[in-house]
Write a protein that holds these residues in place. Structure first.
Motif, mmCIF file in Angstrom:
data_model
loop_
_atom_site.group_PDB
_atom_site.id
_atom_site.type_symbol
_atom_site.label_atom_id
_atom_site.label_comp_id
_atom_site.label_asym_id
_atom_site.label_seq_id
_atom_site.Cartn_x
_atom_site.Cartn_y
_atom_site.Cartn_z
ATOM 1 N N THR A 17 0.832 -1.204 0.000
ATOM 2 C CA THR A 17 0.000 0.000 0.000
ATOM 3 C C THR A 17 0.866 1.254 0.000
ATOM 4 O OG1 THR A 17 -1.732 -1.181 1.194
ATOM 5 C CG2 THR A 17 -1.829 1.219 1.229
ATOM 6 N N PHE A 18 1.898 1.263 0.818
ATOM 7 C CA PHE A 18 2.808 2.407 0.884
ATOM 8 C C PHE A 18 3.467 2.668 -0.469
ATOM 9 C CE2 PHE A 18 7.158 3.966 1.468
ATOM 10 C CZ PHE A 18 6.879 5.219 2.027
ATOM 11 N N LYS A 44 12.469 3.150 -10.750
ATOM 12 C CA LYS A 44 12.517 1.791 -11.280
ATOM 13 C C LYS A 44 12.554 0.769 -10.144
ATOM 14 C CE LYS A 44 15.156 -1.191 -14.345
ATOM 15 N NZ LYS A 44 16.326 -1.308 -15.199
ATOM 16 N N THR A 45 13.335 1.061 -9.113
ATOM 17 C CA THR A 45 13.433 0.164 -7.964
ATOM 18 C C THR A 45 12.088 0.025 -7.259
ATOM 19 O OG1 THR A 45 15.729 0.839 -7.675
ATOM 20 C CG2 THR A 45 14.675 -0.276 -5.822
ATOM 21 N N MET A 46 11.387 1.146 -7.084
ATOM 22 C CA MET A 46 10.073 1.090 -6.436
ATOM 23 C C MET A 46 9.068 0.333 -7.289
ATOM 24 S SD MET A 46 9.764 4.815 -4.538
ATOM 25 C CE MET A 46 8.320 5.150 -5.417
ATOM 26 N N HIS A 47 9.140 0.484 -8.595
ATOM 27 C CA HIS A 47 8.243 -0.238 -9.497
ATOM 28 C C HIS A 47 8.478 -1.747 -9.401
ATOM 29 C CE1 HIS A 47 5.805 -0.975 -13.038
ATOM 30 N NE2 HIS A 47 6.805 -1.682 -13.549
ATOM 31 N N ILE A 51 5.986 -4.859 -7.816
ATOM 32 C CA ILE A 51 5.642 -6.107 -8.511
ATOM 33 C C ILE A 51 5.981 -7.310 -7.638
ATOM 34 C CG2 ILE A 51 6.204 -7.567 -10.497
ATOM 35 C CD1 ILE A 51 6.577 -4.937 -12.090
ATOM 36 N N VAL A 52 7.167 -7.294 -7.035
ATOM 37 C CA VAL A 52 7.581 -8.410 -6.176
ATOM 38 C C VAL A 52 6.650 -8.551 -4.981
ATOM 39 C CG1 VAL A 52 9.415 -9.216 -4.630
ATOM 40 C CG2 VAL A 52 9.987 -8.364 -6.907
ATOM 41 N N PHE A 57 2.336 -11.087 -1.917
ATOM 42 C CA PHE A 57 1.020 -10.942 -1.295
ATOM 43 C C PHE A 57 0.040 -11.967 -1.847
ATOM 44 C CE2 PHE A 57 -3.261 -9.162 -1.228
ATOM 45 C CZ PHE A 57 -3.413 -8.912 0.132
ATOM 46 N N LEU A 58 0.044 -12.163 -3.153
ATOM 47 C CA LEU A 58 -0.841 -13.145 -3.778
ATOM 48 C C LEU A 58 -0.548 -14.553 -3.269
ATOM 49 C CD1 LEU A 58 -2.998 -13.812 -5.943
ATOM 50 C CD2 LEU A 58 -1.105 -14.111 -7.535
ATOM 51 N N LEU A 59 0.718 -14.908 -3.193
ATOM 52 C CA LEU A 59 1.081 -16.245 -2.707
ATOM 53 C C LEU A 59 0.698 -16.437 -1.238
ATOM 54 C CD1 LEU A 59 4.566 -16.725 -4.403
ATOM 55 C CD2 LEU A 59 2.404 -17.821 -4.999
ATOM 56 N N LEU A 60 0.949 -15.424 -0.409
ATOM 57 C CA LEU A 60 0.570 -15.527 1.004
ATOM 58 C C LEU A 60 -0.943 -15.633 1.174
ATOM 59 C CD1 LEU A 60 2.992 -12.997 2.734
ATOM 60 C CD2 LEU A 60 2.988 -15.485 2.955
#
Length: 69
Positions: A17-18, A44-47, A51-52, A57-60
């Protein structure tokens, strides 16, 4: 184990969210020019981190929804 899973889910969701809020550049429905440019540096790092974290989050969330819990 269950508490650790839910704690990790809360931490990942807060971080996700942040990152999404920090990346927002325009306010609401403001029109902006359609200029495409390459992401560089911290942008780029934040993007990539977004994604990661979304995948984590989806896997958890999928693991937490299994009937074994």
């Amino acid at each position: 184990m269950k508490i650790a899973l839910y704690s990790a889910l809360i931490i990942v969701s807060a971080a996700l969210t942040f990152l999404v809020v920090v990346q927002g550049r325009t306010a609401g429905l403001q029109q902006r020019d359609t200029i495409y440019r390459t992401k560089r540096g911290i942008e780029k790092t934040m993007h990539q981190a977004t994604i990661v974290l979304a995948v984590v989050f989806l896997l958890l969330a999928l693991i937490a929804s299994l009937p074994i819990w």
